[in-house]
Scaffold this active site. Sequence first.
Site, PDB file in Angstrom:
ATOM      1  N   ARG A   1       0.882  -1.149   0.023  1.00 57.72           N
ATOM      2  CA  ARG A   1       0.126  -0.011   0.018  1.00 57.72           C
ATOM      3  C   ARG A   1       1.102   1.259   0.051  1.00 57.72           C
ATOM      4  O   ARG A   1       1.638   1.426   0.800  1.00 57.72           O
ATOM      5  CB  ARG A   1      -0.920  -0.120   1.359  1.00 57.72           C
ATOM      6  CG  ARG A   1      -1.811   1.337   1.542  1.00 57.72           C
ATOM      7  CD  ARG A   1      -2.725   1.132   2.372  1.00 57.72           C
ATOM      8  NE  ARG A   1      -3.956   0.589   1.913  1.00 57.72           N
ATOM      9  CZ  ARG A   1      -5.186   0.556   2.341  1.00 57.72           C
ATOM     10  NH1 ARG A   1      -5.286   1.403   3.331  1.00 57.72           N
ATOM     11  NH2 ARG A   1      -6.207   0.231   1.614  1.00 57.72           N
TER      12      ARG A   1
ATOM     13  N   HIS B   1      -7.313   0.831  -6.680  1.00 54.83           N
ATOM     14  CA  HIS B   1      -7.364   0.017  -5.463  1.00 54.83           C
ATOM     15  C   HIS B   1      -8.249  -1.242  -6.120  1.00 54.83           C
ATOM     16  O   HIS B   1      -9.293  -1.290  -5.538  1.00 54.83           O
ATOM     17  CB  HIS B   1      -8.262   0.767  -4.638  1.00 54.83           C
ATOM     18  CG  HIS B   1      -8.303   0.229  -3.065  1.00 54.83           C
ATOM     19  ND1 HIS B   1      -7.494  -1.076  -2.653  1.00 54.83           N
ATOM     20  CD2 HIS B   1      -9.042   0.576  -2.025  1.00 54.83           C
ATOM     21  CE1 HIS B   1      -7.842  -1.334  -1.361  1.00 54.83           C
ATOM     22  NE2 HIS B   1      -8.692  -0.460  -0.941  1.00 54.83           N
TER      23      HIS B   1
ATOM     24  N   GLN C   1      -9.934  -4.033  -3.523  1.00 54.28           N
ATOM     25  CA  GLN C   1     -11.425  -3.669  -3.151  1.00 54.28           C
ATOM     26  C   GLN C   1     -12.466  -3.680  -4.370  1.00 54.28           C
ATOM     27  O   GLN C   1     -13.562  -4.323  -3.916  1.00 54.28           O
ATOM     28  CB  GLN C   1     -11.520  -1.925  -2.796  1.00 54.28           C
ATOM     29  CG  GLN C   1     -12.853  -1.589  -2.351  1.00 54.28           C
ATOM     30  CD  GLN C   1     -12.948  -2.067  -0.974  1.00 54.28           C
ATOM     31  OE1 GLN C   1     -12.431  -1.784   0.260  1.00 54.28           O
ATOM     32  NE2 GLN C   1     -14.240  -2.605  -0.689  1.00 54.28           N
TER      33      GLN C   1
ATOM     34  N   ASP D   1     -16.858   7.481  -1.766  1.00 57.17           N
ATOM     35  CA  ASP D   1     -15.815   7.254  -1.042  1.00 57.17           C
ATOM     36  C   ASP D   1     -15.594   8.651  -0.431  1.00 57.17           C
ATOM     37  O   ASP D   1     -16.163   9.532  -0.679  1.00 57.17           O
ATOM     38  CB  ASP D   1     -14.578   6.719  -1.987  1.00 57.17           C
ATOM     39  CG  ASP D   1     -13.266   6.397  -1.179  1.00 57.17           C
ATOM     40  OD1 ASP D   1     -13.326   6.103  -0.223  1.00 57.17           O
ATOM     41  OD2 ASP D   1     -12.181   6.422  -1.947  1.00 57.17           O
TER      42      ASP D   1
ATOM     43  N   CYS E   1     -16.408   1.604   0.144  1.00 58.82           N
ATOM     44  CA  CYS E   1     -15.324   0.949   0.571  1.00 58.82           C
ATOM     45  C   CYS E   1     -14.873   1.015   2.011  1.00 58.82           C
ATOM     46  O   CYS E   1     -14.159  -0.109   2.502  1.00 58.82           O
ATOM     47  CB  CYS E   1     -13.945   1.434  -0.547  1.00 58.82           C
ATOM     48  SG  CYS E   1     -13.476   2.890  -0.256  1.00 58.82           S
TER      49      CYS E   1
ATOM     50  N   ARG F   1     -13.664  -8.678   1.437  1.00 62.43           N
ATOM     51  CA  ARG F   1     -12.297  -8.312   0.929  1.00 62.43           C
ATOM     52  C   ARG F   1     -11.379  -9.657   1.542  1.00 62.43           C
ATOM     53  O   ARG F   1     -10.597  -9.960   0.849  1.00 62.43           O
ATOM     54  CB  ARG F   1     -11.811  -7.230   2.181  1.00 62.43           C
ATOM     55  CG  ARG F   1     -12.097  -5.794   1.711  1.00 62.43           C
ATOM     56  CD  ARG F   1     -11.912  -5.264   0.240  1.00 62.43           C
ATOM     57  NE  ARG F   1     -10.186  -5.264   0.305  1.00 62.43           N
ATOM     58  CZ  ARG F   1      -9.555  -4.472   0.553  1.00 62.43           C
ATOM     59  NH1 ARG F   1     -10.030  -3.329   1.035  1.00 62.43           N
ATOM     60  NH2 ARG F   1      -8.173  -4.386   0.627  1.00 62.43           N
TER      61      ARG F   1
HETATM   62  N1  NVA Z   1      -9.909   6.883  -1.667  1.00 56.70           N
HETATM   63  C1  NVA Z   1      -9.549   6.358  -0.269  1.00 56.70           C
HETATM   64  C2  NVA Z   1      -9.626   4.905  -0.224  1.00 56.70           C
HETATM   65  C3  NVA Z   1      -9.399   4.245   1.237  1.00 56.70           C
HETATM   66  C4  NVA Z   1      -9.727   2.955   1.322  1.00 56.70           C
HETATM   67  C5  NVA Z   1      -7.862   6.516   0.242  1.00 56.70           C
HETATM   68  O1  NVA Z   1      -6.980   6.496  -0.883  1.00 56.70           O
HETATM   69  O2  NVA Z   1      -7.493   7.020   1.141  1.00 56.70           O
HETATM   70  N1   CP Z   2     -11.328  -0.200   1.991  1.00 50.04           N
HETATM   71  C1   CP Z   2     -10.113  -0.244   2.607  1.00 50.04           C
HETATM   72  O1   CP Z   2      -9.066  -0.316   1.780  1.00 50.04           O
HETATM   73  O2   CP Z   2      -9.929  -0.004   3.882  1.00 50.04           O
HETATM   74  P1   CP Z   2      -8.659   0.253   4.574  1.00 50.04           P
HETATM   75  O3   CP Z   2      -7.970   1.546   4.408  1.00 50.04           O
HETATM   76  O4   CP Z   2      -8.847   0.188   6.225  1.00 50.04           O
HETATM   77  O5   CP Z   2      -7.731  -0.857   4.211  1.00 50.04           O
END
Ligand code: NVA
Ligand code: CP
Length: 305
Positions: A104, A131, A134, A219, A259, A287
Amino acid sequence: MSIRHFLSMMDYTPDELKGLVRRGMELKDLRRRGELVQPLKGRILGMIFEKASTRTRVSFEAGMIQLGGQAIFLSPRDTQLGRGEPIGDSARVLSSMLDAVMIRTFAHQTLLDFAAHSRVPVINGLSDDLHPCQLLADMQTFAEHRGSIAGKTAAWIGDGNNMCNSYIEAAIQFGFHLNVACPPGYEPDERLMARAGDCVRVTHDPRDAVAGAHLVTTDVWASMGQEKEASERLALFKPYQVNRALLDAAASDVIFMHCLPAHRGEEISEDLLDDSRSVAWDQAENRLHAQKALLEMLVAPTHTA
Ligand code: NVA
Ligand code: CP
């Protein structure tokens, strides 16, 4: 044979993606029935998190353990990655000890660089651009509640961010139509839009986007790394809140997904996750199942002598 990674929904064929969704459903059922599926005994997943996570971390870690393997959490704060060791060097070393690596990160290029130097599969656990994990869970969730998504309409409301980009890829791969409603200047990735052609339509009107939609999703308005823009975005995105009235303007059998994490009172109304049309908790649980299907496909099974 070259190593297969999962950096984007476009890395697999539509049939492979549908197979993963089906397998995710099977694994969910097997777990409900208490049956152990442990093809990955002795296998180890490394998990590099440059950003926070609840679902991604726990679903990958629990998933590996359930499959008979283990997972190691790696934070740049405690490893040499955070002190400037080149990504290619880290990839060479880590992939000599691990069986797969989930990352990540911020820049998507970090994933590409790691994958280019890795001898084991690399999984995108979220980048600034995409992502895809997801989306495996979201596609499984739609299939469980409504059957095939092919030919249906989904509406993305809010920021044209990493999740929105992955929805565009899913629309291409699973054959559904996607309406995106975002404020001007917050459209999704232009190259992806060009690739999607007629699959995707962008509007600045949320009611226009949800008309006829079988799936409505959104989101956060400020993603991780955009914290400084949060207050400016809050004002700009206000007309894009998803609430019960907006869902009422969609198809009569619409379902709602998020998500998570969600900001109640911002991108969704306070009550939306409690609405009978919301399937966000199933989506979060999926997930685990969807990624177990992915790990099973990517990580070489243990050979018993
Ligand atoms: N768009 C959000 C998704 C988190 C799962 C982010 O990147 O923070
Ligand atoms: N939806 C998702 O990826 O959640 P987290 O940021 O908690 O991993």
